[in-house]
Design an enzyme around this catalytic site. Structure first.
Site, short mmCIF file in Angstrom:
data_model
loop_
_atom_site.label_atom_id
_atom_site.label_comp_id
_atom_site.label_asym_id
_atom_site.label_seq_id
_atom_site.Cartn_x
_atom_site.Cartn_y
_atom_site.Cartn_z
N GLU A 200 0.83 -1.21 0.00
CA GLU A 200 0.00 0.00 0.00
C GLU A 200 0.86 1.25 0.00
O GLU A 200 2.05 1.22 0.27
CB GLU A 200 -1.00 0.00 1.17
CG GLU A 200 -0.38 0.08 2.53
CD GLU A 200 -1.40 -0.06 3.66
OE1 GLU A 200 -2.43 -0.74 3.48
OE2 GLU A 200 -1.16 0.51 4.73
N ARG A 296 -11.08 -6.25 19.81
CA ARG A 296 -10.87 -6.55 21.24
C ARG A 296 -10.74 -5.23 21.98
O ARG A 296 -10.72 -4.17 21.37
CB ARG A 296 -9.57 -7.33 21.40
CG ARG A 296 -8.39 -6.57 20.79
CD ARG A 296 -7.05 -7.20 21.11
NE ARG A 296 -6.03 -6.83 20.15
CZ ARG A 296 -5.26 -5.76 20.21
NH1 ARG A 296 -5.42 -4.89 21.19
NH2 ARG A 296 -4.35 -5.51 19.29
#
Ligand code: ADP
Ligand code: ADP
Ligand code: MG
Length: 647
Positions: A200, A296
């Site tokens: 990227e 999480r």
């Protein structure tokens, strides 16, 4: 609400979850490995179950053993904390299959975000901006190099299964691409068992800004952003909320994108959507891109709690127990500013290597929230993450919260392991960070100045000498005091490879004068440490070292006087005190015949006992001291009869 939950984790996060559960009246079950039998999380929980050996794969990663422990103890739900099993969808399936509740998102939501390439494709479809790049299946090196060319250098190669900054390589020019690809794939294969990568665009002057989201499986809200741009090797060091320079417009855009991401996967519980932000020209609503979602509770969640007043663990338990979202978006707001610093046992001069050690002394100031999983006497073992604590401060403004962090770090005392405390303190004083002008390269650019140790001051050395002779009053307040006038004692200290020779004389109860080079300092021991030249210095002598605490904590070594003594020669007739100390015991008297290495005297210094032995066989001519005497270095203690010449 649950009656009882099991916490499948250890350390600070287990302790932090137990505290909230307890405040809600929920009983807790801890699990522990052999290495953690005496750990704080075991002590804090209502019940604790041993689950195996110290290596994580033998204990904290053993889902089957943990689920059995939950069933046997009657726990209804399992909180995974962060790390370990927290983002393992197979574990979530097993928990659910056992009839238990997983306190966190569904297995399918974790799977959707588990691999960076699939997650990016999904987010792109949901209308969330994604970093331009190649996330496809063709892993051929030539194809990936072509993709890099099309994206435009610099580019970042990332392991699709990556985490914790592993399997990531920055490539500045086409000539470096193949080597970087090979090493990224190698690292990814070892760390994650999956060598697939994506390529990227590398954002220049990047800032890491993430959004805390919370879902109930259908709807979701966001709890604003955290700025985690202060990183070293892609690892977060200090985090804050809100992000400096954030505009209402960009906050709304980022918050909406994060909520879209959470809704797209039916997210339940606490999660974080991480964005990379182009900070080269201020913050702009079109200058942020999705990087990944952490499914999480995040290490740095306390800064969000500090500015929103929400207890995220309480929300996790409520939503897992079937309640809806506790607050609506319009009921959430930001109050003030908060920082978190991660205190690690690590050797900064050695390149930030993780360190181990038994924490002989540990103190956190009550001016900050300190989330820790260890207490004085505990060991930082090589088995787990060497984090000692997270220090969190809050204030009405960024400047106040940062000042509080600086003061809290300076008031933190750790002995028994080297830490990054001085480095964290230096960061709080960094001009660019203070002004809010930071990006993920700030630490690397300034690493030399951030890790430079300032010269020790005369005051610090004087206090160190006072510590060595026990002036802190922990032993005898009159130790070393003589009515017949000051007894000067020599003290030698090592700071790295620099030796400092000092002289000290006790002048009264808890008072001494110390000469450092040509300067003389009066030192008074008191409640806040040692008062010298108008300021307080905190220090302690522990096991042959002096720990100086404060804004630039240091550890000094006491030059081993016993090795100097040996250099005086094995045939010496007089046994001299090798260091200032207290005579604890005398084993001989005039006329005794002794062998070489026989015990003569025990001297207590630096809170340790040193046994002085005969350098040769012979007969004792005279004992020159009595038990209880305080002696200066070089004081004659025992005289041997002169050696008879043979023949
Ligand atoms: P963040 O700091 O953004 O919450 P990290 O990537 O630093 O996320 O990970 C948080 C915690 O989880 C750290 O303590 C790290 O050691 C642990 N951790 C990260 N990845 C793994 C993994 N694959 N297995 C076990 N623990 C992990
Ligand atoms: P990990 O799973 O290891 O946490 P991330 O994708 O979250 O991996 O990236 C970790 C860090 O790497 C980010 O916090 C940021 O500092 C840097 N980073 C990631 N992507 C980019 C990018 N495209 N441009 C610049 N820096 C990036
Ligand atoms: Mg990340």
């Amino acid at each position: 609400m649950f009656d009882k939950i099991l916490i499948a984790n250890r350390g600070e996060i287990a302790c932090r979850i137990i505290r909230t559960a307890r405040s809600m009246g929920v009983r807790t079950v801890a699990v522990y490995s052999d290495a953690d039998a005496q750990a704080l999380h075991v002590e804090l929980a209502d019940q604790a179950i041993h689950i195996g050996g110290p290596a994580p794969r033998d204990s904290y990663l053993r889902g089957d053993v943990i689920i059995r422990a939950a069933l046997e103890t009657g726990a209804q739900a399992i909180h995974p904390g962060y790390g370990f099993l927290s983002e393992n969808p197979d574990f979530v399936d097993a928990v659910t299959a056992a009839g238990l509740v997983f306190i966190g998102p569904s297995a399918s939501a974790i799977r959707a975000m588990g691999l960076k390439d699939a997650a990016k494709a999904l987010m792109h479809k949901a209308g969330v901006p994604v970093v331009p790049g190649y996330h496809g299946a063709d892993q051929g090196p030539a194809h990936l190099a072509g993709a890099a060319e099309a994206i435009g250098y610099p580019v970042l190669i990332k392991a699709v299964a990556g985490g914790g900054g592993k399997g990531m390589r920055l490539v500045n020019a086409p000539a470096d691409f193949m080597d970087a690809l090979e090493s990224a794939k190698g690292e990814a294969a070892t760390a994650f068992g999956n060598d697939a990568v994506l390529v990227e665009k590398y954002i220049t002057k990047p800032r890491h800004i993430e959004v805390q989201v919370f879902g109930d499986g259908v709807d979701a809200v966001h709890l604003f952003e955290r700025d985690c741009s202060l990183q070293r090797r892609h690892q977060k060091v200090i985090e804050e909320a809100p992000a400096p320079g954030m505009t209402a417009e960009m906050r709304a855009a980022m918050g909406q994108a994060a909520v879209r991401a959470a809704r797209a996967i039916g997210y339940a519980g606490a999660g974080t959507v991480e964005f990379i932000v182009d900070g080269s020209d201020g913050l702009r609503p079109d200058g942020f891109w999705f990087m990944e979602m952490n499914t999480r509770l995040q290490v740095e969640h306390p800064v969000t709690e500090a500015i929103t007043g929400v207890d995220l663990v309480e929300w996790q338990l409520r939503v897992a127990a079937g309640e809806g979202l506790p607050l609506r978006q319009q009921d959430l707001s930001i109050t003030g500013h908060a920082f978190e610093a991660r205190l690690y046992a690590e050797d900064v001069p050695a390149g930030f290597l993780p360190a181990t050690g038994r924490l002989s002394h540990l103190h956190f100031p009550d001016t900050a929230r300190s989330d820790s999983g260890v207490r004085a006497g505990d060991e930082i073992s090589p088995w787990y993450d060497p984090m000692i604590a997270k220090l969190v401060t809050h204030g009405a403004s960024r400047a106040i919260a940062l000042k509080r962090l600086e003061r809290a770090l300076a008031a933190t005392e750790v002995a028994g392991a080297v830490t990054n405390l001085a480095f964290l303190g230096a960061l709080t004083r960094d001009a660019a960070f203070r002004s809010g002008d930071m990006d993920t390269g700030l630490i690397e650019r300034n690493i030399t100045s951030l890790t430079r140790e300032p010269d020790l001051t005369g005051q610090e050395l004087a206090v160190a000498a006072a510590c060595v002779i026990g002036l802190d009053g922990l032993s005898d307040p009159l130790a070393g005091f003589s009515l017949t006038g000051p007894i000067w004692q020599d003290v030698s200290l090592m700071d790295g490879t620099d030796a400092h020779d000092l002289r000290i004389a006790v002048t009264g109860p808890l008072r001494a004068i110390v000469t450092v080079g040509g300067d003389e300092f009066a030192v008074n021991a008191g409640a806040q440490g040692f008062h010298v030249a108008g300021a307080w210095v905190r220090a302690r002598a522990i096991a042959g070292h002096v720990h100086l605490f404060g804004a630039t904590p240091r550890i000094l070594g006491l030059v081993d006087p016993l090795s100097r003594q040996e250099a005086l020669g094995a045939g010496a007739d007089v046994v001299l005190a090798p260091m200032p100390g207290l005579v604890k015991a005398v084993f001989v008297a005039a006329g005794y015949t002794v062998d070489k290495a026989a015990r003569l005297v025990v001297l207590e210094a630096m809170k340790m006992e040193h046994t002085l032995v005969a350098a040769r066989a012979g007969v004792i001519a005279e004992v020159l001291v009595q038990p209880g005497a305080q002696v200066a270095a070089g004081t004659p203690l025992v005289q041997l009869q002169e050696q008879q010449e043979e023949g």
